[in-house]
Design a protein around this motif. Structure first.
Motif, PDB file in Angstrom:
ATOM      1  N   PRO A   1      21.960  31.258  57.240  1.00 20.37           N
ATOM      2  CA  PRO A   1      22.346  30.216  56.273  1.00 20.37           C
ATOM      3  C   PRO A   1      22.850  28.955  56.976  1.00 20.37           C
ATOM      4  CG  PRO A   1      24.040  31.889  56.419  1.00 20.37           C
ATOM      5  CD  PRO A   1      22.885  32.391  57.232  1.00 20.37           C
TER       6      PRO A   1
ATOM      7  N   ILE B   1      24.180  34.977  49.562  1.00 20.84           N
ATOM      8  CA  ILE B   1      23.688  36.169  50.281  1.00 20.84           C
ATOM      9  C   ILE B   1      24.661  37.331  50.105  1.00 20.84           C
ATOM     10  CG2 ILE B   1      23.153  37.101  52.577  1.00 20.84           C
ATOM     11  CD1 ILE B   1      22.428  34.126  53.359  1.00 20.84           C
ATOM     12  N   LEU B   2      25.971  37.018  50.226  1.00 27.24           N
ATOM     13  CA  LEU B   2      26.968  38.088  50.089  1.00 27.24           C
ATOM     14  C   LEU B   2      27.006  38.627  48.658  1.00 27.24           C
ATOM     15  CD1 LEU B   2      29.946  36.772  52.250  1.00 27.24           C
ATOM     16  CD2 LEU B   2      28.273  38.524  52.850  1.00 27.24           C
TER      17      LEU B   2
ATOM     18  N   ALA C   1      26.020  43.999  53.877  1.00 18.16           N
ATOM     19  CA  ALA C   1      25.927  42.861  54.806  1.00 18.16           C
ATOM     20  C   ALA C   1      27.205  42.708  55.619  1.00 18.16           C
ATOM     21  CB  ALA C   1      25.649  41.577  54.031  1.00 18.16           C
TER      22      ALA C   1
ATOM     23  N   THR D   1      19.970  36.946  58.540  1.00 17.44           N
ATOM     24  CA  THR D   1      19.753  35.721  57.768  1.00 17.44           C
ATOM     25  C   THR D   1      20.529  34.587  58.419  1.00 17.44           C
ATOM     26  OG1 THR D   1      21.526  36.343  56.271  1.00 17.44           O
ATOM     27  CG2 THR D   1      19.299  36.886  55.577  1.00 17.44           C
TER      28      THR D   1
ATOM     29  N   LEU E   1      29.070  39.667  58.240  1.00 14.98           N
ATOM     30  CA  LEU E   1      28.996  38.318  58.800  1.00 14.98           C
ATOM     31  C   LEU E   1      29.160  38.396  60.307  1.00 14.98           C
ATOM     32  CD1 LEU E   1      31.459  36.594  56.304  1.00 14.98           C
ATOM     33  CD2 LEU E   1      28.965  36.451  56.258  1.00 14.98           C
TER      34      LEU E   1
ATOM     35  N   TYR F   1      22.003  44.161  56.599  1.00 13.61           N
ATOM     36  CA  TYR F   1      21.831  42.716  56.771  1.00 13.61           C
ATOM     37  C   TYR F   1      22.987  42.167  57.590  1.00 13.61           C
ATOM     38  CZ  TYR F   1      18.820  43.571  52.791  1.00 13.61           C
ATOM     39  OH  TYR F   1      17.867  44.087  51.964  1.00 13.61           O
TER      40      TYR F   1
ATOM     41  N   ASP G   1      25.314  29.016  50.639  1.00 10.10           N
ATOM     42  CA  ASP G   1      24.243  29.970  50.948  1.00 10.10           C
ATOM     43  C   ASP G   1      24.832  31.323  51.385  1.00 10.10           C
ATOM     44  OD1 ASP G   1      22.359  28.105  50.344  1.00 10.10           O
ATOM     45  OD2 ASP G   1      21.918  27.557  52.432  1.00 10.10           O
ATOM     46  N   CYS G   2      25.908  31.262  52.165  1.00  8.28           N
ATOM     47  CA  CYS G   2      26.556  32.515  52.600  1.00  8.28           C
ATOM     48  C   CYS G   2      27.031  33.311  51.394  1.00  8.28           C
ATOM     49  CB  CYS G   2      27.764  32.229  53.492  1.00  8.28           C
ATOM     50  SG  CYS G   2      27.374  31.424  55.038  1.00  8.28           S
TER      51      CYS G   2
ATOM     52  N   VAL H   1      24.574  38.355  58.602  1.00  8.33           N
ATOM     53  CA  VAL H   1      24.514  36.949  58.201  1.00  8.33           C
ATOM     54  C   VAL H   1      25.138  36.125  59.325  1.00  8.33           C
ATOM     55  CG1 VAL H   1      25.172  35.288  56.419  1.00  8.33           C
ATOM     56  CG2 VAL H   1      24.819  37.707  55.806  1.00  8.33           C
ATOM     57  N   ASP H   2      24.323  35.294  59.965  1.00 12.06           N
ATOM     58  CA  ASP H   2      24.798  34.517  61.110  1.00 12.06           C
ATOM     59  C   ASP H   2      25.449  33.218  60.654  1.00 12.06           C
ATOM     60  OD1 ASP H   2      25.204  33.374  63.612  1.00 12.06           O
ATOM     61  OD2 ASP H   2      23.234  32.397  63.556  1.00 12.06           O
TER      62      ASP H   2
END
Lengths: 293, 160
Positions: A9, A18-19, A26, A7, A28, A48, A14-15, A50-51
């Motif tokens: 964000p 998602i978390l 997930a 994902t 990071l 997942y 937004d992070c 998360v970028d």
């Protein structure tokens, strides 16, 4: 590499969303220099990823006159190593950034990643600990601040919950007549991991040590402060004899293990040597510091 | 695991390509875009064989997720020469710097970044500049000599 969804964000909010939804599944990714090897060797198996590279606020370096430094968690080691204000006012931190990996790594690796990966050998941890930095952490319940001294819980363990992320480091200004240095011992100069790392920071008033901070890496499950050594220096005129005594006291803060990089005895010896050297340089730098720093 | 669209600039050309979300930049360059100049040596950022420039800075492309290159400029060894060989490539050929050659694309990208930042490096600066690149043939002497000569020739050319 094991498969995962990615994902992208654009904001910290937004992070956090998602978390909150997927925290346990997930991970990071910022620079990726610690995460990708762990994804490739199967140590981590997130569903997942998360970028954080699209979250611009995490890359900010903010300097407020007299009130210190605010480092976004995704500021790179290379930026820390080359930023003129960090070089002049926080030399120990700049030195630690310059020691992370190779240039190809430092252009990617971030300060937040170095801390959150929580390796006992993390190079940027000792200077930030010695500078009394605080970690700004954001989660679904809002923001909290944690002194870096209580951020690390163990090898690869921090106080971050699965739905929280480190967004910023707040580093107080060390004040006028302050100086610091970070040194580490490695068998080779480049692309190596600290056998021992030591950061020292001294602040003087009228030639007397008003504040001393010494932080050690690679000698305990987490980076640690050498509190007894700091106390021995505080309120005293710093002489070579006192530095020697503080270096001996710093050894007591170390709880090293023996491994392929060095024996526990060798590490205790290195703590003493590197504490003496960094305190000596910190003192020289504090004496040379401009009053307005 | 739906594929994602990567839009970026590679060697001055705008590129759009469908990639797996777990692809590294190195995978995308080699497998999806046919740019096999960057090499996978270790896959963990230790050897430098995968070095490319991301927004002008050398990075280990095996540690970058391909999607992290979105909207950014990537330069690989294929984009180093503009017409004639780059002065570094020319010097490497004349000095016989490549032995097996596997590390050379990465070494050249590291050296090109070094000369852009520091056109007249000392020998120590050259060695430091390529410290993130391993040559398993251990052919560093000719590599360092070739970089030093390219630096001399290009900075003299710039003065002329």
């Amino acid at each position: 590499m094991r498969r995962f969804d990615l994902t992208l964000p654009r904001t910290v909010d937004d992070c956090v969303k998602i978390l909150s939804d997927r925290g346990d599944d997930a991970k990071l990714v910022a620079g990726g220099t610690d995460l990708l090897p762990q994804l490739k060797n199967g140590l981590l198996k997130p569903r997942y990823v998360v970028d954080l590279s699209g979250v611009e606020t995490l890359r900010a370096i903010r300097v407020a006159n007299g009130s210190g430094l605010r480092l976004g968690a995704a500021v790179t080691a290379r930026a820390i190593e080359t930023e003129p204000h960090i070089l002049s006012a926080y030399p120990a931190l700049a030195e630690s950034g310059a020691l992370v990996g190779s240039l190809q790594i430092r252009n990617l690796a971030t300060v937040g990643g170095n801390l959150c990966n929580a390796a006992p050998s993390a190079d940027m941890a000792p200077p930030l600990l010695a500078l009394d930095a605080e970690a700004v952490i954001v989660g679904p319940r809002g923001e909290r601040r944690v002194p870096l001294t209580t951020f690390f819980l163990g090898v690869r363990k921090t106080v971050l919950a699965a739905d929280e992320l480190l967004v910023e480091l707040v580093v107080p200004a060390p004040g006028p007549r302050s100086g610091g240095q970070y040194l580490r011992h490695t068998p080779r100069r480049e692309l190596d991991i600290a056998v021992v790392g030591v950061a020292s920071q001294l602040t003087l008033t009228d030639g007397v040590c008003r504040k001393a901070a010494i932080a050690l890496a690679s000698v305990a499950p987490t980076p640690v402060r050498a509190v007894a050594a700091e106390r021995a220096l505080t309120g005293q005129a710093v002489t070579p004899e006192l530095i020697e005594r503080a270096a001996e006291l710093a050894v007591d803060a170390a709880r090293p293990i023996s491994d392929q990089r060095g024996s526990a005895d060798f590490r205790r010896h290195l703590v003493k040597v590197l504490t003496r050297r960094t305190l000596t340089t910190a003192l020289e730098r504090a004496r040379a510091a401009r009053q307005e720093a | 695991m739906a594929k994602q669209v990567l839009s970026c600039t590679i060697n001055d050309e705008p590129v759009e390509v469908l990639i797996q979300p777990y692809s590294t930049l190195l995978d995308a360059l080699r497998e999806d875009l046919g740019l096999t100049g960057p090499k996978e040596g270790c896959g963990t950022g230790d050897c430098g064989a995968c070095t490319v420039h991301l927004d002008g800075q050398p990075v280990a492309s095996c540690l970058v997720l391909a999607m992290q290159a979105r909207n950014r400029n990537v330069r690989t060894i294929e984009g180093l020469a503009k017409g004639a060989l780059h002065p570094l490539q020319d010097a490497f050929v004349r000095h016989g710097a490549p032995q097996c050659g596997f590390c050379i694309p990465g070494v050249l990208m590291a050296a090109a970044a070094l000369l852009e930042a520091n056109p007249r490096p000392t020998e120590e600066e050259i060695r430091y500049g390529i410290a993130g690149n391993l040559c398993r043939c251990t052919g560093y002497t000719k590599i360092v000599a070739a970089i030093a000569e390219a630096a001399t020739l290009t900075s003299e050319g710039a003065r002329a």
